[in-house]
Scaffold this motif. Structure first.
Motif, PDB file in Angstrom:
ATOM      1  N   LYS A 254     -44.259 -12.038 -54.321  1.00  0.00           N
ATOM      2  CA  LYS A 254     -45.147 -11.379 -53.292  1.00  0.00           C
ATOM      3  C   LYS A 254     -44.888  -9.593 -53.466  1.00  0.00           C
ATOM      4  CE  LYS A 254     -46.389 -15.142 -50.447  1.00  0.00           C
ATOM      5  NZ  LYS A 254     -46.260 -15.350 -49.071  1.00  0.00           N
ATOM      6  N   LYS A 255     -43.442  -9.533 -53.361  1.00  0.00           N
ATOM      7  CA  LYS A 255     -43.153  -8.285 -53.428  1.00  0.00           C
ATOM      8  C   LYS A 255     -43.519  -7.525 -54.808  1.00  0.00           C
ATOM      9  CE  LYS A 255     -38.978  -5.360 -52.846  1.00  0.00           C
ATOM     10  NZ  LYS A 255     -37.379  -5.474 -52.467  1.00  0.00           N
TER      11      LYS A 255
ATOM     12  N   ARG B 289     -47.300  -7.016 -54.856  1.00  0.00           N
ATOM     13  CA  ARG B 289     -47.757  -5.890 -54.077  1.00  0.00           C
ATOM     14  C   ARG B 289     -47.417  -4.468 -54.735  1.00  0.00           C
ATOM     15  NH1 ARG B 289     -44.894  -3.095 -49.985  1.00  0.00           N
ATOM     16  NH2 ARG B 289     -43.226  -4.597 -50.168  1.00  0.00           N
TER      17      ARG B 289
ATOM     18  N   VAL C 146     -50.496 -11.304 -51.961  1.00  0.00           N
ATOM     19  CA  VAL C 146     -50.682 -10.120 -51.285  1.00  0.00           C
ATOM     20  C   VAL C 146     -51.545 -10.076 -49.988  1.00  0.00           C
ATOM     21  CG1 VAL C 146     -51.255  -7.566 -51.854  1.00  0.00           C
ATOM     22  CG2 VAL C 146     -50.653  -8.846 -53.694  1.00  0.00           C
ATOM     23  N   ASP C 147     -51.171  -9.633 -49.211  1.00  0.00           N
ATOM     24  CA  ASP C 147     -51.745  -9.590 -47.846  1.00  0.00           C
ATOM     25  C   ASP C 147     -53.362  -8.817 -48.175  1.00  0.00           C
ATOM     26  OD1 ASP C 147     -52.766  -9.101 -45.119  1.00  0.00           O
ATOM     27  OD2 ASP C 147     -50.641  -8.758 -44.391  1.00  0.00           O
TER      28      ASP C 147
ATOM     29  N   GLU D  38     -53.509  -5.093 -47.415  1.00  0.00           N
ATOM     30  CA  GLU D  38     -52.862  -4.342 -48.483  1.00  0.00           C
ATOM     31  C   GLU D  38     -53.791  -3.873 -49.506  1.00  0.00           C
ATOM     32  OE1 GLU D  38     -49.578  -2.071 -49.741  1.00  0.00           O
ATOM     33  OE2 GLU D  38     -49.399  -3.570 -48.169  1.00  0.00           O
ATOM     34  N   THR D  39     -54.784  -4.918 -50.002  1.00  0.00           N
ATOM     35  CA  THR D  39     -55.642  -4.837 -50.868  1.00  0.00           C
ATOM     36  C   THR D  39     -57.187  -4.351 -50.360  1.00  0.00           C
ATOM     37  OG1 THR D  39     -56.348  -7.171 -50.905  1.00  0.00           O
ATOM     38  CG2 THR D  39     -54.885  -6.687 -52.305  1.00  0.00           C
TER      39      THR D  39
END
Length: 251
Positions: free
Chosen positions: A160-161, A164, A207-208, A211-212
């Motif tokens: 996930k990191k 992102r 990805v949250d 964030e996107t």
């Protein structure tokens, strides 16, 4: 908008206040980035793709494949492809031109291993991203390639990191270097890579959405089947209000 207002004022014989208009722009007279037209949303560019089929079929987990193996394989591939895509315009992404890592109305800051926040130029930020990703995907303890080797408990959070950070690079490519991408005739590759990436991270919740969301307008065009000619797409529920478009977010 300024030109539209000026035209209305002139229609009624009113001279626009040039001093007032200049005060709403940057000292050099240019509009703030948040007001710039998003060239990458123009139909002549969004319709250009390398492939034309349902990307959903590419990202669905095959029955015979372990989830972590699938995430590892795709994450490594996206890292390599996004790194390659950035390299095509890297000579135009310099500390003088891109003094901050920006995308739409967002400025990204780099956080080191101790959590220290650092504002850096875009090329510095991308270098940090690619160096970190390279370190992770080549670490046998995190991305094992030998048969029988187990993935660590932290594997999903690390994926996930990576995703992102890779999204930040893609967003910067569209926001700051789309003109160069078009000049190199690589917009089809970028569009296809972006759509594939977004469909993938949505499929596995990597990805949250918060964030996107800054690229939701592009994502909806590239990742959603085109509507029938007679239909008019409804306004996006997540579209920013006019007052929020001038707000710069720091991450």
């Amino acid at each position: 908008m300024a030109a539209f207002i000026e035209a209305i004022l002139q229609t009624f014989g009113i001279e626009p206040d040039l001093e007032d208009r200049k005060s709403k722009t940057k000292p050099n007279g240019k509009k703030p980035p948040a007001e710039e037209k998003k060239q990458y949303l123009e139909p002549e560019f969004t319709k250009v793709r390398v492939v034309d089929f349902d990307l959903k079929e590419l990202v669905v987990l095959p029955r015979e494949i372990d989830l972590n193996e699938w995430l590892a394989s795709n994450t490594t591939t996206f890292f390599n492809l996004i790194n390659l895509q950035y390299s095509t315009i890297s000579e135009f992404c310099t500390g003088e031109i891109c003094q901050a890592m920006t995308a739409c109305n967002t400025i990204y800051y780099w956080y080191d291993e101790k959590g220290k926040k650092t504002k850096c130029t875009a090329p510095q930020y991308v270098d940090f991203v690619m160096s970190l990703c390279q370190k992770l995907v080549t670490d046998e303890e995190i991305f094992p390639t030998k048969y029988g080797k187990e993935f660590p408990n932290s594997f999903e959070s690390l994926v996930k990191k990576i995703c992102r950070y890779l999204f930040h690079v893609l967003a910067h490519l569209y926001w700051a270097h789309f003109k160069e991408t078009v000049a190199l005739e690589l917009q089809g590759h970028l569009n296809t890579l972006y759509a594939h990436f977004i469909v993938f991270v949505r499929e596995f919740n990597l990805v949250d959405p918060k964030e996107t969301c800054i690229m939701d307008d592009l994502s909806e065009i590239l990742c959603t089947p085109a509507p029938l000619p007679a239909l008019t797409p409804a306004p996006s529920a997540t579209a920013p209000s006019p007052s929020s478009q001038n707000h710069v977010t720091e991450r």
